[in-house]
Design an enzyme around this catalytic site. Structure first.
Site, PDB file in Angstrom:
ATOM      1  N   ASP A 119       0.839  -1.199   0.000  1.00 20.80           N
ATOM      2  CA  ASP A 119       0.000   0.000   0.000  1.00 20.80           C
ATOM      3  C   ASP A 119       0.872   1.246   0.000  1.00 20.80           C
ATOM      4  O   ASP A 119       1.924   1.288   0.663  1.00 20.80           O
ATOM      5  CB  ASP A 119      -0.916   0.012   1.219  1.00 20.80           C
ATOM      6  CG  ASP A 119      -2.070  -0.973   1.098  1.00 20.80           C
ATOM      7  OD1 ASP A 119      -2.217  -1.585   0.026  1.00 20.80           O
ATOM      8  OD2 ASP A 119      -2.820  -1.122   2.084  1.00 20.80           O
ATOM      9  N   ASP A 121       0.426   4.121   1.330  1.00 21.18           N
ATOM     10  CA  ASP A 121       0.416   4.958   2.534  1.00 21.18           C
ATOM     11  C   ASP A 121       1.176   4.345   3.708  1.00 21.18           C
ATOM     12  O   ASP A 121       1.131   4.871   4.818  1.00 21.18           O
ATOM     13  CB  ASP A 121      -1.015   5.281   2.969  1.00 21.18           C
ATOM     14  CG  ASP A 121      -1.852   4.040   3.243  1.00 21.18           C
ATOM     15  OD1 ASP A 121      -1.329   2.909   3.099  1.00 21.18           O
ATOM     16  OD2 ASP A 121      -3.042   4.189   3.593  1.00 21.18           O
ATOM     17  N   TRP A 181     -13.188  -1.089  -0.241  1.00 21.81           N
ATOM     18  CA  TRP A 181     -12.100  -1.223   0.707  1.00 21.81           C
ATOM     19  C   TRP A 181     -12.209  -2.524   1.504  1.00 21.81           C
ATOM     20  O   TRP A 181     -13.235  -2.845   2.075  1.00 21.81           O
ATOM     21  CB  TRP A 181     -12.134  -0.029   1.674  1.00 21.81           C
ATOM     22  CG  TRP A 181     -11.061  -0.091   2.708  1.00 21.81           C
ATOM     23  CD1 TRP A 181      -9.747   0.254   2.569  1.00 21.81           C
ATOM     24  CD2 TRP A 181     -11.212  -0.563   4.048  1.00 21.81           C
ATOM     25  NE1 TRP A 181      -9.067   0.024   3.744  1.00 21.81           N
ATOM     26  CE2 TRP A 181      -9.934  -0.471   4.672  1.00 21.81           C
ATOM     27  CE3 TRP A 181     -12.292  -1.053   4.780  1.00 21.81           C
ATOM     28  CZ2 TRP A 181      -9.731  -0.853   5.985  1.00 21.81           C
ATOM     29  CZ3 TRP A 181     -12.080  -1.436   6.090  1.00 21.81           C
ATOM     30  CH2 TRP A 181     -10.815  -1.332   6.684  1.00 21.81           C
ATOM     31  N   GLU A 184     -10.193  -8.327   0.414  1.00 25.54           N
ATOM     32  CA  GLU A 184      -9.384  -9.082  -0.531  1.00 25.54           C
ATOM     33  C   GLU A 184      -8.164  -9.696   0.159  1.00 25.54           C
ATOM     34  O   GLU A 184      -7.666 -10.749  -0.256  1.00 25.54           O
ATOM     35  CB  GLU A 184      -8.945  -8.200  -1.708  1.00 25.54           C
ATOM     36  CG  GLU A 184      -7.767  -7.270  -1.458  1.00 25.54           C
ATOM     37  CD  GLU A 184      -8.095  -6.135  -0.511  1.00 25.54           C
ATOM     38  OE1 GLU A 184      -7.160  -5.661   0.177  1.00 25.54           O
ATOM     39  OE2 GLU A 184      -9.258  -5.703  -0.453  1.00 25.54           O
ATOM     40  N   ASP A 185      -7.678  -9.061   1.244  1.00 22.78           N
ATOM     41  CA  ASP A 185      -6.538  -9.598   1.971  1.00 22.78           C
ATOM     42  C   ASP A 185      -6.928 -10.842   2.770  1.00 22.78           C
ATOM     43  O   ASP A 185      -6.167 -11.813   2.839  1.00 22.78           O
ATOM     44  CB  ASP A 185      -5.915  -8.538   2.871  1.00 22.78           C
ATOM     45  CG  ASP A 185      -6.953  -7.794   3.712  1.00 22.78           C
ATOM     46  OD1 ASP A 185      -8.153  -7.986   3.505  1.00 22.78           O
ATOM     47  OD2 ASP A 185      -6.540  -7.011   4.593  1.00 22.78           O
ATOM     48  N   MET A 211       1.750   5.027   8.967  1.00 18.48           N
ATOM     49  CA  MET A 211       0.725   5.221   7.944  1.00 18.48           C
ATOM     50  C   MET A 211       0.537   6.717   7.711  1.00 18.48           C
ATOM     51  O   MET A 211       0.345   7.480   8.659  1.00 18.48           O
ATOM     52  CB  MET A 211      -0.610   4.588   8.347  1.00 18.48           C
ATOM     53  CG  MET A 211      -1.724   4.833   7.324  1.00 18.48           C
ATOM     54  SD  MET A 211      -3.284   4.011   7.746  1.00 18.48           S
ATOM     55  CE  MET A 211      -2.875   2.318   7.302  1.00 18.48           C
ATOM     56  N   HIS A 214      -4.861  10.114   6.050  1.00 16.43           N
ATOM     57  CA  HIS A 214      -5.668  10.554   4.914  1.00 16.43           C
ATOM     58  C   HIS A 214      -7.128  10.283   5.199  1.00 16.43           C
ATOM     59  O   HIS A 214      -7.473   9.427   6.022  1.00 16.43           O
ATOM     60  CB  HIS A 214      -5.254   9.837   3.626  1.00 16.43           C
ATOM     61  CG  HIS A 214      -5.288   8.332   3.745  1.00 16.43           C
ATOM     62  ND1 HIS A 214      -6.430   7.592   3.575  1.00 16.43           N
ATOM     63  CD2 HIS A 214      -4.306   7.439   4.045  1.00 16.43           C
ATOM     64  CE1 HIS A 214      -6.157   6.310   3.740  1.00 16.43           C
ATOM     65  NE2 HIS A 214      -4.872   6.181   4.044  1.00 16.43           N
ATOM     66  N   ARG A 216     -10.997   9.029   4.010  1.00 19.56           N
ATOM     67  CA  ARG A 216     -11.518   7.904   3.235  1.00 19.56           C
ATOM     68  C   ARG A 216     -11.947   8.371   1.847  1.00 19.56           C
ATOM     69  O   ARG A 216     -12.626   9.378   1.689  1.00 19.56           O
ATOM     70  CB  ARG A 216     -12.700   7.266   3.968  1.00 19.56           C
ATOM     71  CG  ARG A 216     -13.426   6.152   3.213  1.00 19.56           C
ATOM     72  CD  ARG A 216     -12.530   4.971   2.895  1.00 19.56           C
ATOM     73  NE  ARG A 216     -11.934   4.384   4.068  1.00 19.56           N
ATOM     74  CZ  ARG A 216     -12.565   3.501   4.844  1.00 19.56           C
ATOM     75  NH1 ARG A 216     -13.804   3.141   4.580  1.00 19.56           N
ATOM     76  NH2 ARG A 216     -11.959   2.994   5.897  1.00 19.56           N
TER      77      ARG A 216
END
Length: 233
Positions: A119, A121, A181, A184-185, A211, A214, A216
């Site tokens: 990712d 971030d 979001w 999938e992991d 991280m 940010h 959403r």
């Protein structure tokens, strides 16, 4: 503790990020080959690594990410390439699909042994968190600052993960079905387990990340697809 962040970066949303310009990144990393490729000049690296980064509308995050990751990977003397896979269409984000695309495209370029799916971030803090090819699938982002440097949940397998080509072929990559979001992991961890693979993590003292704060993305709500998405121990 050694860190992989040689340049000052503020992670506090109330303050100003230290964000290098594109020109400054080019100056700092002039030794990079086209496509974000690097090989150490004084040795033959033991690891040929592709870094696959799913991306949309986070230019400042990307600059911070590249500024830190290139430095760390070069200190680790890796033969690597960074692949930024952008979803341009204004539909719900599909992280897993972008990871699959990045994996396929990277292998067209070079004989990479393995991939780190990363990712944009998440910024590694410790050089001892080696970005090398794993014997078993590896969950790398174990301890993140926003979770008080503790594992988010026991079966976490997102954020930053490392798999070899053999692992990816065995599990048939990521599922393309998860729009939005998350989840999938969890699906990928189930694929790892169903194919008889064992995953592992480094210690929370080593596998530490910051991280970038940010908001959403309104086009990236939580995934509603429940198939194979529950947290797995």
């Amino acid at each position: 503790m050694e860190t992989s962040s040689p340049f000052a970066i503020s992670m506090d949303p109330s303050r100003t990020y230290t964000i290098p310009s594109a020109a400054e990144l080019e100056r700092r990393y002039a030794e990079l080959k086209p496509g974000g490729r690097f090989k150490p000049s004084g040795c033959t690296s033991r690891h040929r690594m592709a870094i696959i980064v799913p991306y949309r509308d986070r230019e400042s995050h990307l600059k911070i990410f590249l500024n830190n990751l290139h430095s760390m990977l070069q200190r680790q003397q890796l033969d690597y390439g960074i692949y930024i896979v952008e979803q341009a269409l204004p539909s719900m984000f599909n992280r897993a699909m972008l990871l699959n695309i990045g994996y396929k495209e990277a292998l067209k370029d070079y004989d990479f042994q393995c991939c780190i799916f990363h990712d944009v971030d998440l910024i590694p803090e410790n050089d001892k968190n080696l970005y090398t090819c794993p014997v078993n699938p590896r969950h790398m982002s174990v301890a993140i600052d926003i979770h008080n440097y503790k594992l988010y949940y026991k079966g976490a397998f997102g954020g930053v993960t490392a798999l070899t080509k053999e692992h990816m072929n065995q599990v048939n990559g990521f599922s393309n079905r998860y729009f939005g979001w998350g989840k999938e992991d969890d699906d990928m961890l189930r694929r790892v387990k169903l194919n008889g693979l064992t995953y592992y993590r480094r210690s929370e003292e080593i596998a530490r990340y910051k991280m970038i704060r940010h908001g959403r993305d309104k086009l990236n709500p939580k995934s509603k697809d429940q198939a194979f998405s529950e947290h797995i121990d």
